[in-house]
Design an enzyme around this catalytic site. Structure first.
Site, mmCIF file in Angstrom:
data_model
loop_
_atom_site.group_PDB
_atom_site.id
_atom_site.type_symbol
_atom_site.label_atom_id
_atom_site.label_comp_id
_atom_site.label_asym_id
_atom_site.label_seq_id
_atom_site.Cartn_x
_atom_site.Cartn_y
_atom_site.Cartn_z
ATOM 1 N N GLU A 91 -46.375 41.635 133.558
ATOM 2 C CA GLU A 91 -46.617 41.548 132.118
ATOM 3 C C GLU A 91 -45.301 41.115 131.495
ATOM 4 O O GLU A 91 -44.327 41.874 131.469
ATOM 5 C CB GLU A 91 -47.062 42.904 131.571
ATOM 6 C CG GLU A 91 -48.302 43.487 132.236
ATOM 7 C CD GLU A 91 -49.598 42.836 131.737
ATOM 8 O OE1 GLU A 91 -49.530 42.075 130.745
ATOM 9 O OE2 GLU A 91 -50.659 43.105 132.324
ATOM 10 N N HIS B 27 -48.967 37.707 133.141
ATOM 11 C CA HIS B 27 -49.873 38.168 132.086
ATOM 12 C C HIS B 27 -49.083 38.434 130.810
ATOM 13 O O HIS B 27 -47.851 38.323 130.779
ATOM 14 C CB HIS B 27 -50.597 39.447 132.526
ATOM 15 C CG HIS B 27 -51.504 39.254 133.700
ATOM 16 N ND1 HIS B 27 -52.878 39.271 133.594
ATOM 17 C CD2 HIS B 27 -51.227 39.033 135.012
ATOM 18 C CE1 HIS B 27 -53.410 39.072 134.790
ATOM 19 N NE2 HIS B 27 -52.430 38.931 135.662
#
Length: 491
Positions: free
Chosen positions: A306, A224
């Site tokens: 992330e 992500h």
């Protein structure tokens, strides 16, 4: 009728209704937020998109389009045909195939090896993952048999790479798919049962769920953007509050997240997240997330990574982001063979592989062995003592205690059928495959020997058969040893 109405208005019903309407995930920028509202009696999924920056054509410049990505994947499997293949797990809302590249020294063949999957572009406006996964595939191909880590991964792991789960969202330059659904809020959730309506699953979500059920994944990660942190389960909480909610394998997940963070160029230096890792529910709770579903229903240890503070950085920044994440991605995949407990489970009567379950005392999660080879791969935090049990209906379970140090351990189990008596077990274990003629010759030979010698020879004969049987079993158990295994144990 009046009585029924009063029951509907009871306190528990009102509390459940209130929870359904007002217990919404927190809206954030990094992981994105969503809310659920009731439309025609069905809980639909929508997104707050007002705060999302508009993605200009300049921002998308030099990012691969969906057609270019498909072409790159097919060209890769042609260039690296000896270690790769391409296949589709389904289609998006708009009919775009969800292509996966498998990387292994025996692609497409089932082996007694762990499998890892990477998924990118879950959110359409977070495209860095799709670019990095192509870079990862090319790096493995270019460095196979040259770099020890690349060779270890290709030879000992089946790596599956899905660069884009949400090609429609990418084309539309928005977070959700073509139906404007956040795919990382679309999975069945343990804390939010109203999210379990099967008919509302998106085709991309169903494709992932079927993929996990069909294949035996040991671990995985989704890529992500919008922050720099390694996120691990649980992602939600029972009361929807922002708090640390540990899953049964909390130590193992923290170990995996730390491995990624510490291998990263600067993730572990984060001032926002201690050590560059976070528990999902402590960061902010979400419901319907993919990583929790993987762990609960597939026994697959998944991290949500992330990997870029900027969701859609300029394309000329991608090489730097790849270098920052390269060792983290490689080490995470390699950890499947460098750490944890691995082995195979067999039946004592015929030596056949068993799809038995492996359970760790105090951890309420089962990891199942494969049907073909009976192999299992159990991620565990190093430096701990564990009680490991292998069990299967119709067989006597076996338990052993281990000390797992920094290296992986090979632990095989041989289970005996429950319906066999102790005498039958000994007889079956020591049964020799002799034809009738051989048996008659043995009897004729023994007729001229007194009873004492006969008994002595019988015992020696049984011992010989047991040793022969044991040798055959160990030969069957023998397989390519993973680099990093410290020792092998048979229970």
């Amino acid at each position: 009728m009046m009585r029924f109405a009063m029951e509907l208005l009871s306190l528990p019903f009102l509390l459940l209704l209130a929870l359904s309407f007002f217990s919404r995930p927190t809206v954030t920028i990094a992981r994105g937020g969503g809310h659920m509202d009731c439309t025609h009696g069905v809980f639909a999924r929508h997104l707050f998109e007002e705060s999302q920056p508009r993605i200009s054509e300049a921002m998308t410049h030099e990012y691969m389009s969906n057609s270019e990505l498909e072409k790159a994947m097919k060209e890769f499997t042609q260039r690296c045909a000896n270690i790769s293949r391409i296949y589709s797990i389904g289609k998006s809302v708009k009919g775009i195939p969800l292509w996966v590249v498998e990387i292994s020294d025996k692609p497409g063949q089932e082996e007694a090896e762990p499998a890892f999957k990477f998924i990118g572009n879950v959110h359409g406006d977070e495209p860095v993952g799709r670019e990095l996964l192509i870079s990862l595939a090319n790096w493995l191909c270019d460095n196979y048999r040259k770099d020890p880590l690349a060779t270890l991964i290709v030879n000992n792991v089946h790596l599956h790479v899905l660069p884009t789960m949400n090609p429609d969202g990418f084309a539309l330059r928005r977070r959700g798919n073509a139906n404007n659904v956040d795919l990382n809020r679309d999975f069945p959730d343990q804390f939010y049962p109203m999210n379990d309506i099967v008919s509302l699953r998106q085709p991309e979500t169903r494709a992932i769920m079927n993929w996990i059920k069909e294949r035996h994944f040991t671990a995985s990660a989704s890529l992500h953007g919008g922050a720099l942190v390694a996120n691990y389960p649980w992602d939600g909480s029972q009361d929807t509050r922002k708090q640390y909610v540990a899953c049964p394998d909390d130590k193992t997940f923290r170990s995996m997240a730390r491995l990624y963070s510490r291998s990263h160029y600067n993730m572990s230096l984060s001032k926002e997240f201690e050590g560059g890792i976070t528990n999902g529910a402590l960061w902010y709770p979400i419901y319907g997330g993919m990583q929790d579903w993987n762990y609960i229903h597939g026994g697959c240890f998944e991290l949500t990574l992330e990997i870029s503070d900027d969701k859609w950085p300029k394309a000329n920044e991608l090489p730097v982001i790849w270098e920052y994440n390269r060792m983290s991605m490689l080490n995470l995949v390699a950890s499947l063979v460098k750490t944890g407990v691995h082995g195979r489970i067999f039946s004592s009567d015929k030596g056949r592989p068993l799809p038995a379950s492996v359970v760790i005392q105090g951890i309420d999660i089962r990891v199942n062995a494969s049907r073909t080879y009976g192999d299992y791969h159990r991620m565990l935090a190093p430096g701990e003592r564990y009680e490991v049990t292998a069990s299967m209906p119709g067989f006597q379970s076996k338990t052993t205690h281990i000390l797992l140090e920094d290296e992986a351990m090979n632990l095989d189990f041989i289970l005996s059928p429950e319906d066999s008596s102790k005498h039958e077990e000994v007889r079956n274990e020591c049964d020799c495959t002799c034809d009738g003629k051989d048996k008659l010759e043995v009897v004729e030979f023994l007729r001229g020997i007194n009873l004492g010698i006969y008994l002595l020879l019988s015992v020696m004969f049984l011992i010989f058969c047991c040793l022969l049987r044991r040798k055959t079993m160990f030969k069957f158990l023998n397989r390519r040893q993973f680099n990093g295994y410290k020792r092998s144990i048979v229970v």
